[in-house]
Structure formats: C-alpha cells, structure tokens
Design a protein around this motif. Structure first.
Motif, mmCIF file in Angstrom:
data_model
loop_
_atom_site.group_PDB
_atom_site.id
_atom_site.type_symbol
_atom_site.label_atom_id
_atom_site.label_comp_id
_atom_site.label_asym_id
_atom_site.label_seq_id
_atom_site.Cartn_x
_atom_site.Cartn_y
_atom_site.Cartn_z
ATOM 1 N N SER A 31 -25.160 38.969 -30.869
ATOM 2 C CA SER A 31 -26.228 39.544 -30.044
ATOM 3 C C SER A 31 -26.626 40.928 -30.545
ATOM 4 N N LEU A 32 -25.637 41.755 -30.855
ATOM 5 C CA LEU A 32 -25.928 43.094 -31.351
ATOM 6 C C LEU A 32 -26.584 43.057 -32.723
ATOM 7 N N GLU A 33 -26.228 42.057 -33.523
ATOM 8 C CA GLU A 33 -26.836 41.936 -34.846
ATOM 9 C C GLU A 33 -28.320 41.588 -34.720
ATOM 10 N N LYS A 34 -28.659 40.712 -33.792
ATOM 11 C CA LYS A 34 -30.060 40.379 -33.573
ATOM 12 C C LYS A 34 -30.859 41.610 -33.133
ATOM 13 N N ILE A 35 -30.272 42.378 -32.228
ATOM 14 C CA ILE A 35 -30.942 43.588 -31.758
ATOM 15 C C ILE A 35 -31.100 44.588 -32.902
ATOM 16 N N ARG A 36 -30.063 44.732 -33.716
ATOM 17 C CA ARG A 36 -30.113 45.688 -34.816
ATOM 18 C C ARG A 36 -31.183 45.308 -35.832
ATOM 19 N N LEU A 37 -31.297 44.020 -36.128
ATOM 20 C CA LEU A 37 -32.305 43.577 -37.087
ATOM 21 C C LEU A 37 -33.713 43.726 -36.517
ATOM 22 N N LEU A 38 -33.856 43.585 -35.207
ATOM 23 C CA LEU A 38 -35.162 43.816 -34.598
ATOM 24 C C LEU A 38 -35.562 45.287 -34.684
ATOM 25 N N LEU A 39 -34.572 46.170 -34.478
ATOM 26 C CA LEU A 39 -34.859 47.598 -34.544
ATOM 27 C C LEU A 39 -35.034 48.088 -35.972
ATOM 28 N N ASP A 40 -34.317 47.467 -36.898
ATOM 29 C CA ASP A 40 -34.365 47.891 -38.301
ATOM 30 C C ASP A 40 -34.433 46.650 -39.182
ATOM 31 N N PRO A 41 -35.623 46.034 -39.332
ATOM 32 C CA PRO A 41 -35.723 44.772 -40.093
ATOM 33 C C PRO A 41 -35.337 44.909 -41.556
ATOM 34 N N GLU A 42 -35.428 46.129 -42.121
ATOM 35 C CA GLU A 42 -35.129 46.314 -43.541
ATOM 36 C C GLU A 42 -33.647 46.503 -43.812
ATOM 37 N N SER A 43 -32.838 46.575 -42.770
ATOM 38 C CA SER A 43 -31.408 46.790 -42.961
ATOM 39 C C SER A 43 -30.745 45.525 -43.487
ATOM 40 N N THR A 44 -29.581 45.712 -44.089
ATOM 41 C CA THR A 44 -28.831 44.598 -44.650
ATOM 42 C C THR A 44 -28.050 43.903 -43.560
ATOM 43 N N ASP A 79 -18.026 46.926 -47.538
ATOM 44 C CA ASP A 79 -19.460 47.163 -47.570
ATOM 45 C C ASP A 79 -19.752 48.456 -48.313
ATOM 46 N N THR A 80 -21.006 48.637 -48.660
ATOM 47 C CA THR A 80 -21.393 49.838 -49.386
ATOM 48 C C THR A 80 -21.237 51.059 -48.511
ATOM 49 N N ALA A 81 -21.134 52.214 -49.180
ATOM 50 C CA ALA A 81 -20.955 53.455 -48.413
ATOM 51 C C ALA A 81 -22.170 53.745 -47.557
ATOM 52 N N LYS A 82 -23.348 53.339 -48.026
ATOM 53 C CA LYS A 82 -24.550 53.573 -47.238
ATOM 54 C C LYS A 82 -24.498 52.805 -45.931
ATOM 55 N N GLU A 83 -24.052 51.564 -45.967
ATOM 56 C CA GLU A 83 -23.971 50.767 -44.753
ATOM 57 C C GLU A 83 -22.857 51.252 -43.848
ATOM 58 N N GLN A 84 -21.792 51.778 -44.455
ATOM 59 C CA GLN A 84 -20.683 52.265 -43.635
ATOM 60 C C GLN A 84 -21.080 53.504 -42.849
ATOM 61 N N LYS A 85 -21.973 54.336 -43.435
ATOM 62 C CA LYS A 85 -22.327 55.572 -42.761
ATOM 63 C C LYS A 85 -23.370 55.373 -41.678
ATOM 64 N N LYS A 86 -24.002 54.194 -41.647
ATOM 65 C CA LYS A 86 -24.964 53.938 -40.585
ATOM 66 C C LYS A 86 -24.238 53.743 -39.281
ATOM 67 N N PRO A 87 -24.755 54.273 -38.192
ATOM 68 C CA PRO A 87 -24.084 54.101 -36.902
ATOM 69 C C PRO A 87 -24.053 52.641 -36.511
ATOM 70 N N GLN A 88 -22.877 52.165 -36.144
ATOM 71 C CA GLN A 88 -22.695 50.776 -35.782
ATOM 72 C C GLN A 88 -22.798 50.607 -34.282
ATOM 73 N N MET A 89 -23.526 49.564 -33.863
ATOM 74 C CA MET A 89 -23.669 49.288 -32.444
ATOM 75 C C MET A 89 -22.406 48.619 -31.941
ATOM 76 N N GLN A 90 -21.873 49.095 -30.855
ATOM 77 C CA GLN A 90 -20.634 48.601 -30.310
ATOM 78 C C GLN A 90 -20.880 47.913 -28.977
ATOM 79 N N GLY A 91 -20.141 46.848 -28.717
ATOM 80 C CA GLY A 91 -20.259 46.140 -27.459
ATOM 81 C C GLY A 91 -19.308 46.706 -26.433
ATOM 82 N N LYS A 92 -19.270 46.051 -25.285
ATOM 83 C CA LYS A 92 -18.401 46.503 -24.210
ATOM 84 C C LYS A 92 -16.949 46.251 -24.584
ATOM 85 N N LEU A 93 -16.084 47.204 -24.246
ATOM 86 C CA LEU A 93 -14.669 47.088 -24.558
ATOM 87 C C LEU A 93 -14.077 45.910 -23.797
#
Length: 611
Positions: free
Chosen positions: A214-227, A246-260
């Motif tokens: 679910s978070l991946e779908k949202i992330r791709l909608l917000l940033d379609p050019e992301s990997t 993963d590449t350092a560029k992808e690691q430094k991008k803020p990752q969306m986290q779900g509920k604990l």
C-alpha cells in the motif's frame, strides 16, 4: 519634448535589461558578455546625449529625468549654446561626459559587484543548506540503524523478556509436580509456544507486506520517477524496510513507514472489536505478574530481616512500604525515564541467578564457605537428583506454572521482530528465536532441578527465601528485592496504558487542561489498581505458587496457545489445509488445558499453601 520622450523609451529598456531582467546567476555565467555589452550600450547612450536627448544621469537617476520632463526641448542652436555654456560654466568639456560615463560605469560595476556578492552569498547559503541536508540525512540514516537494532540486541531482548523473577518459581513447581511430570510438561509447553510464536511471526510478515504494498503504491503516485522498492530479490521479509544493497541515493530518501505492529494490533486486525478481550488478557497478565511481585518481595525481605537482625517484621508492614515506593514510580508517564531502573534490575537479576546457582551447586554453609570438595559435592548432587520423586499428587498445579514462564515473551515477540533493522537479520529472527527459547528453557529445567534437589522439601516459591544463612544469601535476597521493586513499574506500565485508554485517561494530549485532567485520572487509576493488588497480596501471601499457577492457566495459556493459531487462520488465508487444521486443534487443546488447569488450581487451593 517628443525626442526626449522617445529617447527615454529607447534607453530605459537598455538599463532594465542590464539591471533587472537578468538574475544574479545569469550575471555570473555571462560576466564577460555583460561587461562588453555595457560599454557599447553606454556609448550609444552617450551618442544620444550628444544628439541632445537627455543627460546621462537620467538613465540612473529617475528624479533628474522627471525634472527634465517639465523643461521645454530647446532647438539645435539653443542646445549648442546652452551646451557650450553649461560646459564652460561647469568647467568641463566633452571629456566630462566621458568622466560621467566612467562614473556610470563605476556605478554599474558597483551594482554588478553587489549582485555578484548577493549571488555568491546565495550560493554559499545553498551550499551550506545542502551540507546541512546531507548531515541530516546521515543522522537520520544513523538513527534508523540505532532505532532498529541488530540480531544480537534482539537475542538480548528475548532473554531479558523471559528470564526474570519467574524463574525462581520453577523449583517449587518441580517439587509439587514431580520429576517425571515437570520435565515433559516443560517440553510440551515450549514446543507449543514455539509453534504459536512461529504462527504469530507469519501473521506479522503478511501484514507487513500488505502495508508495504500500500505504501509503495502511494509512494509511486507521489513520485512516479522513483525506483520501485518492492519485488526485489532480497526484500521479501518485512518489506517496509528497504534492502541494504540498494543504491546510496535510494537509501537516503525518506522511507514511508506503516503503523507499528504489536500483538494487540495483529489481534485487532484479525478479530476486530473482539480483540479487546486479548488486550484485556494481556493487561490482566501484566497485573498478575505485579501481584506476584507484591507477594515475593515481602517474603524475601521477611527472611532477610529475620536472618540478619533477628527481628520479626510482619509481611503486611513490608508490603505497605513497598506500595509507598511503587505508587509514585507508576505515576511516571515516560517509560524512557525508567530505563536506568531497568538496567539496574537486569544486572541485579543476573547476579542473583548466578549466586543462587552457586549456592545450590556447592551447598554453601552458614559461613559462606564451600562444604567438602568439589567432587564430593558433585556426587552428592547427582545422588539427590536421582532420588527425586517422579510424580506428586499436586502435579496438575504445574500446568499453569509451565506456561507462566512465557509471560513476558509472547507479547514482546512482535515488537522485537519489528525492531530488527537489517533485512538479513529479519529473515533469521524466527529461527534465532526458536533456538534462544529452547536454550533458555533448557537452562530453566537445569536450574529448577538443581535448586530443588539442593534445598529439598523446604524449597519455597520465593526461592531466595529458601537460601541458607550467609553473607552471599543476604546479598542475593537484597539484590533480588531491589530488582523486583524496580521492575514493578515496567511491568505495570503497558497494563496501565490499556486501562487508561479504556477509561479515557490515556496521556499524550496536546491540550493543557485536558492533559492535566488525564494525568490526574491516570495517577488515580494507577493508585487504585496498585492498592487493590496490594489487598489481594495480603490475602494470598501464603499462596504464591497457586497465584502463579492460576495466572498461567487462566491467562497465560490463552495468550500463548489459543489466540496465535486463530489469528494465523484469519490473517494468512493462503495457508495449507493441514496448517489450518493444526491451528484449530491446538487452540481447542489450549481451551481444555486452560479450563482444566484453572479448575483444579482453584478447588485444591489449600494444598499449595506455604508458610
């Protein structure tokens, strides 16, 4: 006047194009071109000036230009005369125009230099901002690693969650059950727990993967050019955390986290509103553990004061003193403030276990010296173990006790899995958990057998109260008492949160008035509950073993044996038919075991009395 206005129309765009239309960065990139253009433009302005249009200063000074607008435009002859007169009056010739031009050039250069300084300052600010962002990204990445933890930290958490004061209740449980019942019961309880723990972790994995999708779908909608992150080879277990390869560029991008995810949260997703029974059961288990502490500490300190000072202090008085300490500690709303107490309690428990085992193995006498040689003591210990009774009439009391040993493990299992950061460690956690649990239970059985054989029929549920007189025994009794006192608020904290959330007194509100009201409600709720537990402790002060057995059978078995398999059937729909049948069968066995053990413990309450 027309020529004057026309000249202004022709010349003003030149000044605008030089000073206003270009950004500071364009000035820097086209510096040489700008300087060459400025000379040609100024020369054209000078030609216009010589043609009798305006003064050069009008280009830079609009006030002078406006004053010239009110004057009538002179004829060519008049202009020549006036121009000559002006030149003579001012004491300058045409070279003064060059000087004025140079002055204008200097003014422009100053303007350009100011723009360059501003652009340089802006670039420096941009570079400093980028450096700060990089530092923040490095800090965030570092915090993610620390906040998660390694598999070694998870192993420590598993051991810490299981090995507590409950281990001291086992020797008495072995004595009530008999050797032939206690050992198989521990194996059955451990195998059942490991099976249910595996099912619970599988529920966690399924729900984590769903949240990741679910978070991946949202992330791709917000940033379609992301990997895309999901679907990679090494990212199949706990997909909310990005793979470390993963590449350092992808690691430094803020990752969306779900509920604990926690045990109660998984129960809510599986059973909906009925999950309140599970949350209530967990809270009841935590309060039950606190109740055992209120019985354990007075018994322990009673023996310590009697052996050291020769004074008999009523257990009720010691209990009141303990309540006076525990109630203010339970008012603490930030669990992080209890961390120093937790660390101190951990070291004291480790010291107490090692000392008790040393006393039991070497049978230290009153002067805290080892009686006999090491070989003789070892042979005597093996003889005592061989002579232990196989079965006792009160064997059924051990059913609940065997599951009480896992009281702190099943609820911590999912948070520990959630906290592991590395993808590789996450995949290894279920296997590591099995090995650690079996190793810990093996230590439990060895510890209980040795202490039972060493202390004989005089062993008590509060094992430290059974130790022989001596300096080491006194230190152990004191250390364990302090450890349990400091562990009490940690055990009560999650249960208090559940209760306060139910009655609307949970903390964390941003409004000051409501926060004060919530704090007061929480403190009052904590005080009432702890005092009520103290009242039960007075009544059950000689029945600690029965309390442990009843808690394990009535609350421990459902949490560890009944709910996880049923949650697995709800949350893992693609499981095999055989797995679903095994889950149902184990839950049914758990229901019968919980009912039978609770019933037999209650009807034979007096048979487990101590003191």
């Amino acid at each position: 006047s027309n020529s004057n206005s026309n000249s202004r129309i022709q010349t003003r765009p030149v000044a605008v194009s030089l000073n206003r239309r270009q950004t500071p960065k364009q000035f820097l990139s086209l510096e040489s071109k700008s300087k060459s253009k400025s000379k040609s433009n100024l020369e054209s302005i000078l030609d216009i000036h010589r043609g009798g249009a305006i003064d050069v200063d009008d280009v830079d000074d609009e006030s002078d230009t406006d004053s010239d607008t009110d004057d009538e435009s002179p004829s060519d002859d008049e202009y020549d005369e006036s121009d000559t007169d002006n030149d003579n009056d001012s004491g300058t010739d045409i070279s003064s125009d060059d000087d004025d031009t140079d002055d204008d050039t200097d003014d422009y250069d100053e303007t350009t230099s100011d723009d360059e300084k501003e652009s340089e300052s802006e670039e420096e600010e941009d570079e400093s901002d980028e450096e700060e962002e990089e530092e923040e990204e490095e800090v965030i990445e570092h915090i993610d690693v620390v906040a998660g933890g390694s598999i070694a930290a998870a192993v420590f958490g598993i051991i810490k969650g299981m090995v507590g004061p409950a281990i001291l209740y086992l020797p008495r449980g072995f004595e009530l059950a008999g050797f032939a019942v206690a050992i198989p019961a521990m194996f059955v309880a451990t195998a059942s727990y490991v099976y249910c723990a595996t099912r619970l972790l599988q529920c966690w994995k399924i729900e984590t993967d769903k949240a990741a999708e679910s978070l991946e779908k949202i992330r791709l909608l917000l940033d379609p050019e992301s990997t895309p992150v999901l679907g990679k080879k090494n990212n199949s277990y706990g997909s909310l955390i990005q793979d470390q390869d993963d590449t350092a560029k992808e690691q430094k991008k803020p990752q969306m986290q779900g509920k604990l995810l926690t045990y109660p949260e998984l129960a809510r997703r599986a059973f909906g509103n009925f999950s309140v029974l599970i949350s209530g059961g967990i809270a009841a288990m935590q309060f039950g553990v606190c109740l055992t502490y209120l019985i354990f500490v007075p018994q322990n300190l009673f023996e310590l004061i009697r052996n050291v000072f020769g004074v008999f202090v009523r257990k009720e008085i010691i209990l009141i003193g303990m309540l006076a300490i525990e109630i203010p500690l339970c008012w603490i709303r930030d669990i992080r403030k209890l961390t120093p107490f937790n660390i101190l309690a951990t070291f004291l428990i480790a010291f107490g276990l090692a000392s008790v085992l040393f006393i039991a193995v070497f049978n230290a006498n009153d002067d805290n010296t080892v009686a006999g040689t090491e070989g003789e003591e070892g042979m005597n210990l093996f003889k005592e173990i061989a002579n232990l009774p196989l079965v006792e009439n009160t064997w059924y009391l051990f059913i609940g006790t065997s599951f009480f040993c896992f009281e702190g493990s099943i609820t911590l299992l999912v948070p520990l899995q959630e906290a592991v950061y590395s993808q590789k460690d996450r995949e290894q956690f279920p296997t590591v958990n099995k090995k650690v649990m079996w190793f810990t239970v093996a230590f439990y059985m060895i510890f209980a057998t040795i202490c039972w054989s060493s202390f004989g029929d005089s062993v008590q549920t509060a094992l430290t109260a059974s130790l022989p007189k001596g300096t080491l025994s006194t230190l152990v009794q004191f250390a364990y008492s302090v450890a349990v006192i400091f562990t009490f608020p940690l055990q009560a904290f999650p249960a208090l949160e559940v209760v306060c959330h139910t009655n609307g007194a949970k903390t964390g509100s941003n409004k000051r008035k409501s926060e004060r009201s919530n704090v007061l409600k929480r403190n009052m709720t904590a005080t009432v509950i702890i005092c009520f537990l103290g009242l039960i402790a007075v009544i059950a002060t000689n029945y600690l073993g029965n309390v442990v057995s009843l808690l394990g059978s009535l609350v421990g078995i459902p949490i560890a044996l009944i709910y996880p398999p049923l949650m697995h059937n709800k949350l893992v729909p693609n499981s095999s038919k055989m797995t679903r049948i095994m889950n149902v069968c184990l839950s049914v066995v758990g229901v019968f075991a919980a009912g039978a053990a609770s019933y037999t413990t209650i009807i034979s309450w007096n048979e487990g009395a101590e003191g």
